[in-house]
Design a protein around this motif. Structure first.
Motif, PDB file in Angstrom:
ATOM      1  N   ASP A 178       0.837  -1.193   0.000  1.00 15.10           N
ATOM      2  CA  ASP A 178       0.000   0.000   0.000  1.00 15.10           C
ATOM      3  C   ASP A 178       0.879   1.254   0.000  1.00 15.10           C
ATOM      4  O   ASP A 178       1.981   1.233   0.542  1.00 15.10           O
ATOM      5  N   ASP A 179       0.380   2.331  -0.585  1.00 18.82           N
ATOM      6  CA  ASP A 179       1.087   3.623  -0.573  1.00 18.82           C
ATOM      7  C   ASP A 179       2.520   3.460  -1.065  1.00 18.82           C
ATOM      8  O   ASP A 179       3.457   4.044  -0.508  1.00 18.82           O
ATOM      9  N   ASP A 201       0.341   5.406  -4.481  1.00 18.53           N
ATOM     10  CA  ASP A 201      -0.319   6.327  -3.561  1.00 18.53           C
ATOM     11  C   ASP A 201      -0.973   7.485  -4.300  1.00 18.53           C
ATOM     12  O   ASP A 201      -0.492   7.944  -5.330  1.00 18.53           O
ATOM     13  N   GLU A 235      -4.389   4.536  -6.819  1.00 15.08           N
ATOM     14  CA  GLU A 235      -5.480   5.017  -5.962  1.00 15.08           C
ATOM     15  C   GLU A 235      -5.609   6.530  -6.044  1.00 15.08           C
ATOM     16  O   GLU A 235      -4.717   7.218  -6.534  1.00 15.08           O
TER      17      GLU A 235
HETATM   18 CA    CA Z   1      -3.252   3.447   0.003  1.00 14.61          CA
END
Ligand code: CA
Ligand code: C2E
Ligand code: CA
Ligand code: CA
Length: 272
Positions: A178-179, A201, A235
């Motif tokens: 994630d990110d 991200d 995202e």
């Molecule tokens: Ca994220």
């Protein structure tokens, strides 16, 4: 300046105390929320970049607070982590997400679901069993579950967390970073950490249409992903233009307000 210092001190002490009380209050309220089921799991769509079909969702925690209304994790996740409550909350999110995804499949919509993990959760001794239990009780196929970990987790991993993630991956579960690119870790972890998906991200997506720098970063991420055979999710996609650029650059899946905000399970019409 000296007298200022003294004033500052007098000024800040009550505020610090207030913040501490605030945290104690949040923790107490969170315990009640967990028991009374006022913690909810919302879902945000992820679409295939080419077909624009909704193929998966990310599970995002919400707290329906009796006085403060609907709260985002930003306002309570730190307290949940520091108090250790996140282990229980995380397990609740995992079970709910698997259960809901299995219900979508029953209704004829076999979506994948991505669940965020906190560092503490991964460190708990029975983490592997918790995930297997969630899959078994919900009857969700492992291939439809994705676990999102941050680079922060990756950096502080232990041999047992890596072994757990490897074992889960062997069942067919996907592991997403994630990110990606916002942590303080070097890329070398990619050599031995089990990874299937990189999530770009939203800070790299925000200004993509105006920023050559952001475009270069996304290109670099795409190159790593291609070589390592990772899937890429972007995202924070908010505009058609961002979606077009990301698709052109080879992003596999898109997520963001442009396709849908996080919403409760019942808001997805096909569940009816
Ligand atoms: Ca994220
Ligand atoms: P995240 O995992 O990076 O989740 C994406 C966040 O970006 C979500 O915020 C989502 O609502 C928001 N977002 C999605 N699309 C857009 C967009 O187009 N524009 C903008 N401006 N924002 C967008 P949210 O739901 O408030 O969650 C914040 C963070 O809280 C998450 O960031 C995640 O790190 C954490 N979190 C959420 N649910 C859980 C959970 O169940 N467990 C744990 N450990 N952490 C969670
Ligand atoms: Ca996430
Ligand atoms: Ca983020």
């Amino acid at each position: 300046a000296k007298t200022m210092g003294k004033n500052n001190c007098q000024f800040y002490t009550p505020r610090l105390t207030a913040r501490l009380l605030d945290r104690v209050q949040i923790e107490a309220d969170l315990r009640v929320a967990l028991q009374e089921r006022s913690l909810e799991v919302f879902y945000q769509p992820q679409v295939d970049a080419i077909s624009k079909k909704m193929v998966s969702v990310e599970a995002l925690l919400r707290w329906r607070h009796p006085e403060k209304g609907l709260l985002s994790p930003a306002s309570f996740i730190a307290v949940a982590e520091e108090s250790g409550l996140i282990t229980e909350i995380g397990s609740y999110v995992l079970n709910t997400a698997c259960h809901d995804a299995a219900r979508w499949a029953e209704a004829g919509f076999p979506l994948s679901v991505a669940v965020n993990l906190s560092p503490l959760q991964l460190l708990s001794a029975d983490f592997y069993e918790q995930v297997v239990h969630a899959l078994e009780t919900s009857k969700l196929p492992a291939a439809r579950l994705e676990l999102e970990v941050t680079e922060n987790i990756v950096m502080h991993h232990t041999p047992s967390t890596v072994n757990n993630l490897r074992a889960l991956r062997a069942l067919g579960i996907r592991i997403a970073i994630d990110d990606f690119g916002t942590g303080f870790s070097s890329l070398s972890y990619l050599k031995n950490f089990p990874v299937d998906v990189l999530k770009i991200d939203r800070h790299f997506v925000n200004e993509l249409q105006h920023s050559k720098q952001d475009e270069a970063i996304v290109r670099a991420i795409m190159m790593i992903a291609k070589t390592m055979e990772y899937v890429v999710v972007a995202e924070g996609v908010e505009t058609q233009e961002q979606a077009n650029i990301l698709t052109e650059l080879g992003c596999d899946f898109l997520q963001g307000y442009f396709y849908g905000k996080p919403q409760p399970f019942a808001a997805y019409a096909f569940t009816a």
